[in-house]
Motif scaffolding. Sequence first.
Motif, PDB file in Angstrom:
ATOM      1  N   ILE A 188      -7.559 -13.086  -5.591  1.00 31.62           N
ATOM      2  CA  ILE A 188      -6.489 -13.600  -4.353  1.00 31.62           C
ATOM      3  C   ILE A 188      -6.171 -12.212  -3.637  1.00 31.62           C
ATOM      4  N   ASN A 189      -5.819 -11.026  -4.574  1.00 25.27           N
ATOM      5  CA  ASN A 189      -5.161  -9.916  -3.686  1.00 25.27           C
ATOM      6  C   ASN A 189      -6.287  -8.939  -3.037  1.00 25.27           C
ATOM      7  N   GLY A 190      -7.555  -9.217  -3.376  1.00 22.42           N
ATOM      8  CA  GLY A 190      -8.719  -8.492  -2.784  1.00 22.42           C
ATOM      9  C   GLY A 190      -8.579  -7.228  -3.246  1.00 22.42           C
ATOM     10  N   CYS A 191      -8.614  -7.146  -4.475  1.00 25.65           N
ATOM     11  CA  CYS A 191      -8.615  -5.856  -5.310  1.00 25.65           C
ATOM     12  C   CYS A 191     -10.264  -5.669  -6.043  1.00 25.65           C
ATOM     13  N   ALA A 192     -10.992  -5.033  -5.222  1.00 22.48           N
ATOM     14  CA  ALA A 192     -12.307  -4.840  -5.636  1.00 22.48           C
ATOM     15  C   ALA A 192     -12.475  -4.191  -6.826  1.00 22.48           C
ATOM     16  N   PHE A 193     -11.820  -3.094  -6.981  1.00 23.54           N
ATOM     17  CA  PHE A 193     -11.805  -2.411  -8.352  1.00 23.54           C
ATOM     18  C   PHE A 193     -11.554  -3.280  -9.523  1.00 23.54           C
ATOM     19  N   ASN A 201      -3.204  -4.664  -9.090  1.00 23.36           N
ATOM     20  CA  ASN A 201      -3.838  -4.925  -7.551  1.00 23.36           C
ATOM     21  C   ASN A 201      -3.263  -4.127  -6.637  1.00 23.36           C
ATOM     22  N   ARG A 202      -2.014  -4.181  -6.398  1.00 24.52           N
ATOM     23  CA  ARG A 202      -1.212  -3.592  -5.280  1.00 24.52           C
ATOM     24  C   ARG A 202      -1.338  -1.949  -5.282  1.00 24.52           C
ATOM     25  N   ILE A 203      -1.420  -1.423  -6.489  1.00 21.33           N
ATOM     26  CA  ILE A 203      -1.376  -0.040  -6.494  1.00 21.33           C
ATOM     27  C   ILE A 203      -3.185   0.484  -6.167  1.00 21.33           C
ATOM     28  N   ASN A 204      -3.865  -0.385  -6.750  1.00 21.82           N
ATOM     29  CA  ASN A 204      -5.540  -0.017  -6.668  1.00 21.82           C
ATOM     30  C   ASN A 204      -5.986  -0.399  -5.219  1.00 21.82           C
ATOM     31  N   VAL A 205      -5.271  -1.528  -4.434  1.00 20.61           N
ATOM     32  CA  VAL A 205      -5.781  -1.726  -3.237  1.00 20.61           C
ATOM     33  C   VAL A 205      -5.025  -0.526  -2.129  1.00 20.61           C
ATOM     34  N   GLY A 206      -3.959  -0.364  -2.420  1.00 20.64           N
ATOM     35  CA  GLY A 206      -3.065   0.531  -1.620  1.00 20.64           C
ATOM     36  C   GLY A 206      -3.615   2.002  -1.509  1.00 20.64           C
ATOM     37  N   PHE A 207      -4.257   2.265  -2.749  1.00 19.53           N
ATOM     38  CA  PHE A 207      -4.986   3.638  -2.887  1.00 19.53           C
ATOM     39  C   PHE A 207      -6.472   3.738  -2.871  1.00 19.53           C
ATOM     40  N   ARG A 208      -7.072   2.510  -2.474  1.00 21.15           N
ATOM     41  CA  ARG A 208      -8.374   2.149  -2.522  1.00 21.15           C
ATOM     42  C   ARG A 208      -9.231   2.774  -3.580  1.00 21.15           C
ATOM     43  N   LEU A 209      -8.882   2.372  -4.851  1.00 24.37           N
ATOM     44  CA  LEU A 209      -9.700   2.630  -5.970  1.00 24.37           C
ATOM     45  C   LEU A 209     -11.209   2.158  -5.779  1.00 24.37           C
ATOM     46  N   VAL A 210     -12.280   2.719  -5.977  1.00 22.63           N
ATOM     47  CA  VAL A 210     -13.659   2.603  -5.626  1.00 22.63           C
ATOM     48  C   VAL A 210     -14.102   1.814  -7.029  1.00 22.63           C
ATOM     49  N   MET A 239     -15.883   3.069   1.198  1.00 23.46           N
ATOM     50  CA  MET A 239     -14.756   3.146   0.879  1.00 23.46           C
ATOM     51  C   MET A 239     -14.395   4.455  -0.011  1.00 23.46           C
ATOM     52  N   THR A 240     -13.347   5.096   0.314  1.00 26.12           N
ATOM     53  CA  THR A 240     -12.889   6.327  -0.382  1.00 26.12           C
ATOM     54  C   THR A 240     -11.587   6.411  -0.827  1.00 26.12           C
ATOM     55  N   GLN A 241     -11.469   6.671  -2.040  1.00 23.95           N
ATOM     56  CA  GLN A 241      -9.890   6.644  -2.556  1.00 23.95           C
ATOM     57  C   GLN A 241      -9.080   7.703  -1.859  1.00 23.95           C
ATOM     58  N   ARG A 242      -7.880   7.164  -1.713  1.00 26.87           N
ATOM     59  CA  ARG A 242      -6.907   7.954  -0.887  1.00 26.87           C
ATOM     60  C   ARG A 242      -6.044   8.797  -1.811  1.00 26.87           C
ATOM     61  N   ILE A 243      -5.497   8.632  -2.850  1.00 23.90           N
ATOM     62  CA  ILE A 243      -4.801   9.662  -3.509  1.00 23.90           C
ATOM     63  C   ILE A 243      -5.167   9.202  -5.184  1.00 23.90           C
TER      64      ILE A 243
END
Length: 159
Positions: free
Chosen positions: A45-50, A134-143, A1-5
């Motif tokens: 629930i939101n699948g936010c791994a970070f 969760n939404r911002i970290n899932v959207g931008f894929r924080l590791v 997984m790579t962070q987007r922005i």
Amino acid sequence: MTQRIDYQKQSPELFKKFVEFSLAFKNSAIEESVRDLVDIRASQINGCAFCVDMHVKEAAIHGERPLRLHHVAIWRESTLFSPRERAALAWTEILTQIPAQGVPDDVYEHVRTQLSEKELSDLTFLVMSINAWNRINVGFRLVPGTYDKAFGVDKSGLS
């Protein structure tokens, strides 16, 4: 997984204000142990791994028992949570996955048996906050783990 922005760099003022909002929960009517459970459950629930990674580490630092951390995902079946914690987890789930018909009266009434109006209000803001993170970290894929040192969760012994 790579962070987007890097949203912290792209929107520094908004990020700063949101961090300030999130830090205000330290003085809320909801105790730290319940806040930890809420943050973990919404993030699951939101699948936010970070966020799952970070909040499990925070809870460990705060003294949460490992077995209870494993049981957050199965809290309804587990005997390890108090009625107050169960109410907070139920409220977290219903507000994280709002049904088409809204929040049912029976869920609200159950939660009200365990929480005062002030506590319920503070809990609702907490659920709102973790869902936004969760939404911002899932959207931008924080590791997971990338900010452990910055957030002080490297001290959890869970790296």
